[in-house]
Scaffold this motif. Structure first.
Motif, PDB file in Angstrom:
ATOM      1  N   LEU A  78       0.828  -1.207   0.000  1.00 16.11           N
ATOM      2  CA  LEU A  78       0.000   0.000   0.000  1.00 16.11           C
ATOM      3  C   LEU A  78       0.863   1.258   0.000  1.00 16.11           C
ATOM      4  O   LEU A  78       0.548   2.234  -0.682  1.00 16.11           O
ATOM      5  N   ALA A  79       1.970   1.226   0.740  1.00 15.05           N
ATOM      6  CA  ALA A  79       2.868   2.387   0.770  1.00 15.05           C
ATOM      7  C   ALA A  79       3.507   2.617  -0.596  1.00 15.05           C
ATOM      8  O   ALA A  79       3.640   3.763  -1.039  1.00 15.05           O
ATOM      9  N   HIS A  80       3.875   1.546  -1.289  1.00  9.12           N
ATOM     10  CA  HIS A  80       4.461   1.704  -2.626  1.00  9.12           C
ATOM     11  C   HIS A  80       3.431   2.271  -3.614  1.00  9.12           C
ATOM     12  O   HIS A  80       3.774   3.093  -4.468  1.00  9.12           O
ATOM     13  N   TYR A  81       2.202   1.855  -3.491  1.00 13.06           N
ATOM     14  CA  TYR A  81       1.142   2.425  -4.322  1.00 13.06           C
ATOM     15  C   TYR A  81       1.051   3.931  -4.075  1.00 13.06           C
ATOM     16  O   TYR A  81       0.947   4.725  -5.013  1.00 13.06           O
ATOM     17  N   LYS A  82       1.096   4.309  -2.798  1.00  7.72           N
ATOM     18  CA  LYS A  82       0.995   5.721  -2.451  1.00  7.72           C
ATOM     19  C   LYS A  82       2.206   6.510  -2.952  1.00  7.72           C
ATOM     20  O   LYS A  82       2.062   7.639  -3.428  1.00  7.72           O
ATOM     21  N   ILE A  83       3.386   5.918  -2.878  1.00 15.35           N
ATOM     22  CA  ILE A  83       4.588   6.588  -3.387  1.00 15.35           C
ATOM     23  C   ILE A  83       4.436   6.857  -4.886  1.00 15.35           C
ATOM     24  O   ILE A  83       4.688   7.971  -5.354  1.00 15.35           O
ATOM     25  N   ALA A  84       4.040   5.829  -5.612  1.00 16.09           N
ATOM     26  CA  ALA A  84       3.869   5.983  -7.063  1.00 16.09           C
ATOM     27  C   ALA A  84       2.808   7.037  -7.380  1.00 16.09           C
ATOM     28  O   ALA A  84       3.004   7.883  -8.266  1.00 16.09           O
ATOM     29  N   SER A  85       1.711   7.003  -6.655  1.00 16.54           N
ATOM     30  CA  SER A  85       0.620   7.951  -6.915  1.00 16.54           C
ATOM     31  C   SER A  85       1.010   9.371  -6.557  1.00 16.54           C
ATOM     32  O   SER A  85       0.829  10.290  -7.365  1.00 16.54           O
ATOM     33  N   TYR A  86       1.528   9.570  -5.352  1.00 15.59           N
ATOM     34  CA  TYR A  86       1.916  10.922  -4.943  1.00 15.59           C
ATOM     35  C   TYR A  86       3.059  11.456  -5.807  1.00 15.59           C
ATOM     36  O   TYR A  86       3.062  12.632  -6.179  1.00 15.59           O
ATOM     37  N   GLY A  87       4.018  10.600  -6.118  1.00 15.93           N
ATOM     38  CA  GLY A  87       5.127  11.041  -6.970  1.00 15.93           C
ATOM     39  C   GLY A  87       4.664  11.441  -8.355  1.00 15.93           C
ATOM     40  O   GLY A  87       5.041  12.490  -8.883  1.00 15.93           O
ATOM     41  N   GLY A  88       3.810  10.609  -8.950  1.00 12.42           N
ATOM     42  CA  GLY A  88       3.270  10.925 -10.271  1.00 12.42           C
ATOM     43  C   GLY A  88       2.426  12.190 -10.261  1.00 12.42           C
ATOM     44  O   GLY A  88       2.526  13.032 -11.160  1.00 12.42           O
ATOM     45  N   LEU A  89       1.613  12.336  -9.218  1.00 11.74           N
ATOM     46  CA  LEU A  89       0.790  13.544  -9.108  1.00 11.74           C
ATOM     47  C   LEU A  89       1.655  14.792  -8.911  1.00 11.74           C
ATOM     48  O   LEU A  89       1.314  15.865  -9.431  1.00 11.74           O
ATOM     49  N   ALA A  90       2.753  14.664  -8.185  1.00 11.43           N
ATOM     50  CA  ALA A  90       3.653  15.811  -8.006  1.00 11.43           C
ATOM     51  C   ALA A  90       4.231  16.250  -9.350  1.00 11.43           C
ATOM     52  O   ALA A  90       4.276  17.450  -9.659  1.00 11.43           O
ATOM     53  N   HIS A  91       4.646  15.290 -10.168  1.00  6.86           N
ATOM     54  CA  HIS A  91       5.179  15.625 -11.495  1.00  6.86           C
ATOM     55  C   HIS A  91       4.099  16.244 -12.380  1.00  6.86           C
ATOM     56  O   HIS A  91       4.365  17.204 -13.109  1.00  6.86           O
ATOM     57  N   LEU A  92       2.909  15.695 -12.311  1.00  4.80           N
ATOM     58  CA  LEU A  92       1.807  16.244 -13.089  1.00  4.80           C
ATOM     59  C   LEU A  92       1.474  17.665 -12.636  1.00  4.80           C
ATOM     60  O   LEU A  92       1.226  18.548 -13.458  1.00  4.80           O
ATOM     61  N   ALA A  93       1.498  17.894 -11.327  1.00  5.40           N
ATOM     62  CA  ALA A  93       1.226  19.238 -10.796  1.00  5.40           C
ATOM     63  C   ALA A  93       2.250  20.247 -11.325  1.00  5.40           C
ATOM     64  O   ALA A  93       1.888  21.374 -11.670  1.00  5.40           O
ATOM     65  N   ILE A  94       3.509  19.837 -11.405  1.00  4.75           N
ATOM     66  CA  ILE A  94       4.542  20.727 -11.961  1.00  4.75           C
ATOM     67  C   ILE A  94       4.214  21.045 -13.415  1.00  4.75           C
ATOM     68  O   ILE A  94       4.273  22.202 -13.837  1.00  4.75           O
TER      69      ILE A  94
END
Length: 185
Positions: A126-142
């Motif tokens: 679950l933590a790895h899912y969250k890392i991938a999601s938050y990381g991807g969303l951070a890049h998308l936000a940029i």
């Protein structure tokens, strides 16, 4: 050999604008899925917290629960920045991970030691899912010029990475070393 510098497709300007709008909608929808995931983890943790025997594991997961609450607050802040209502949207991917995790825990319903080992592995997934999601969303936000949101999302991704590295990996090794014959760090 094809000329790699040559544009193969030309995209009209109105298509680019529409594409950004669709990407912005995708960003909000993905935030809503993460909010759903954080709320779901919170609920599920409250259901199993009393079953955790290891005080060290319980302390680690309770600490992570307080981090989860910070993630929810950050997501709420991003929703407010975007003038969006704070709501979760069902996430099939997360539900599938959670369902699989519950099946794995059920395998050890009568075996508390192995149940806790399975709980650590489920927590890692679950933590790895969250890392991938938050990381991807951070890049998308940029990419969408939402720099404040990108920072908030990157902090959440970093916290999950630190949680795995500093807590879950260590306790997993400790559990295996003390409960699995022949296992050595």
């Amino acid at each position: 050999m094809k000329n790699l510098d040559k544009n193969i497709h030309t995209t009209p300007k109105d298509t680019i604008t529409n594409s950004k709008s669709v990407l912005e909608d995708f960003f909000i929808h993905s935030l809503q899925e993460m909010y759903f995931a954080e709320c779901k983890i919170s609920k599920e943790f409250s259901l199993i917290e009393g079953q955790i025997i290891s005080e060290n594991l319980k302390k680690i997961l309770e600490n992570h629960y307080s981090i989860l609450l910070k993630h929810k607050i950050r997501l709420e802040k991003i929703f407010r920045l975007k003038d969006e209502s704070i709501e979760g949207k069902n996430c099939e991917t997360f539900n599938a991970l959670l369902s699989e995790g519950k099946k794995q825990l059920a395998m050890f319903a009568d075996d508390p030691v192995n149940w806790e080992i399975a709980l650590i592995l489920v927590s890692q997934k679950l933590a790895h899912y969250k890392i991938a999601s938050y990381g991807g969303l951070a890049h998308l936000a940029i990419k969408l010029n939402y720099y404040k949101a990108a920072t908030l999302l990157a902090v959440s991704a970093q916290e999950e990475e630190e949680f795995i590295a500093n807590h879950l990996n260590r306790i997993f090794d400790a559990f295996l070393a003390s409960h699995v014959e022949g296992y050595k760090n």
